[in-house]
Design a protein around this motif. Structure first.
Motif, short mmCIF file in Angstrom:
data_model
loop_
_atom_site.label_atom_id
_atom_site.label_comp_id
_atom_site.label_asym_id
_atom_site.label_seq_id
_atom_site.Cartn_x
_atom_site.Cartn_y
_atom_site.Cartn_z
N UNK A 1 0.84 -1.19 0.00
CA UNK A 1 0.00 0.00 0.00
C UNK A 1 0.88 1.25 0.00
N UNK A 2 0.54 2.21 -0.85
CA UNK A 2 1.30 3.45 -0.97
C UNK A 2 0.30 4.62 -1.02
N UNK B 1 -9.78 2.30 -6.24
CA UNK B 1 -9.32 1.57 -5.06
C UNK B 1 -7.97 0.90 -5.32
N UNK B 2 -7.01 1.19 -4.47
CA UNK B 2 -5.74 0.47 -4.43
C UNK B 2 -5.93 -0.69 -3.45
N UNK C 1 -6.99 1.47 -0.20
CA UNK C 1 -6.94 2.93 -0.08
C UNK C 1 -7.84 3.47 -1.18
N UNK C 2 -8.46 4.61 -0.93
CA UNK C 2 -9.59 5.05 -1.74
C UNK C 2 -9.41 6.48 -2.24
N UNK D 1 -13.34 -9.43 4.41
CA UNK D 1 -13.10 -8.38 5.42
C UNK D 1 -12.25 -7.31 4.75
N UNK D 2 -12.80 -6.11 4.65
CA UNK D 2 -12.13 -5.01 3.95
C UNK D 2 -11.64 -3.99 4.98
N UNK D 3 -10.33 -3.81 5.03
CA UNK D 3 -9.71 -2.89 5.99
C UNK D 3 -9.34 -1.59 5.29
N UNK D 4 -9.67 -0.46 5.94
CA UNK D 4 -9.35 0.88 5.46
C UNK D 4 -8.82 1.70 6.62
#
Length: 292
Positions: free
Chosen positions: A175-176, A200-201, A213-214, A247-250
């Motif tokens: 993730x960046x 969405x990344x 990441x959005x 399960x989607x983590x943000x």
């Protein structure tokens, strides 16, 4: 109880919205009005406005982005709106339907011991890769793991999907946040997507887990997004990268997204209210001034 204030402000995992039942007194909606209300320095501050347009089931919802444009659907917005409908007496049952520009959805609220809505399950409808429904210019087939041009010598591979609003999903090993903040606008406004697009990344972190990441169309970088979580989960399941439920983590927290074998999506997650309020006469004067 009826809404006696001008607005209610709530959030879903840090993605905050203002709920209203009418435009500010003496005014009608315009992009300028929406932008000032949503401004975090000069207005109330929010990631958008949720407007009740029909006060009986199926309830009517319009969603305005902070740049003044209109969105078809918002997962976090729908959870916030469902909480509002139930707590302010519009919805008499714990399950009900809401009509959006992106289609009809059903919502089911879960109450805490204080009888306030703590979590909401939303049936978001089916995802589709149909390029016409996503809004992919000139495409005759789904844009699955296809490339888009961002800059000279910079291309990005991803998948275009609609969950009632359009999304571009791409996968990374790491993730960046700085990268998506830098290039999110370029993806949103890419010529391949004339109606613009959410992005969405995605990093796969387990057999049923992803981290995202959005970049939201009309809003920019956001801490959380329900529709983005649905899009990322749908593409991840479609490509066989994870199994459902996902399960989607943000940065704002976590949602659970169930993607059925027939493409139906169900989203479940928390929601919380922040404040209610009235616009001051001074602020209303400023709104009237910019409205001309």
């Amino acid at each position: 109880m009826a809404l006696e204030q001008d607005f209610i402000k709530s959030h879903g995992l840090g993605n905050d919205y203002i709920v209203m039942t009418a435009p500010p007194p003496g005014l009608s909606w315009s992009p300028e009005i929406i932008r000032l209300i949503c401004d975090r320095n000069y207005g109330v501050g929010s990631d958008g406005i949720l407007l009740l347009t029909r006060d009986h089931e199926p309830f009517g919802l319009r969603i305005f982005n902070p740049d003044g444009s209109e969105a078809e659907k918002s997962g976090n917005g729908l959870r916030i709106f469902a909480k509002f409908l139930y707590e302010y007496g519009y919805a008499k049952k714990e399950s009900f339907e809401i009509e959006t520009l992106g289609g009809m959805v059903s919502a089911k609220v879960t109450l805490g011991e204080d009888r306030l809505v703590k979590r909401v399950l939303v049936d978001m409808g089916n995802y589709t890769l149909d390029p016409d429904k996503v809004g992919v210019k000139g495409a005759l087939s789904p844009h699955i793991e296809g490339e888009i041009d961002l800059a000279p010598n910079l291309r990005l591979k991803g998948t275009a999907v609609s969950v009632g609003n359009p999304h571009f999903v791409f996968f990374v090993d790491k993730i960046d946040e700085d990268w998506i903040k830098k290039w999110g606008s370029a993806i949103e406004n890419n010529a391949l997507f004339p109606r613009r697009i959410n992005t969405q990344m995605v990093k796969v972190t387990g057999e049923d887990r992803i981290e995202i990441r959005i970049w939201e169309r009309g809003a920019g970088y956001t801490l959380a997004s329900g529709s983005s979580s649905c899009a990322a989960a749908a593409v991840s399941v479609h490509l066989g990268k994870v199994k459902s439920p996902v399960r989607v983590s943000m940065p704002g927290g976590e949602l659970t997204i169930d993607v059925s074998k027939t493409g139906e999506i169900r989203m479940e997650g928390p929601v919380a209210s922040v404040m209610s309020g009235r616009f001051t006469s001074e602020f209303l004067s400023e709104l009237k001034h910019i409205a001309g």
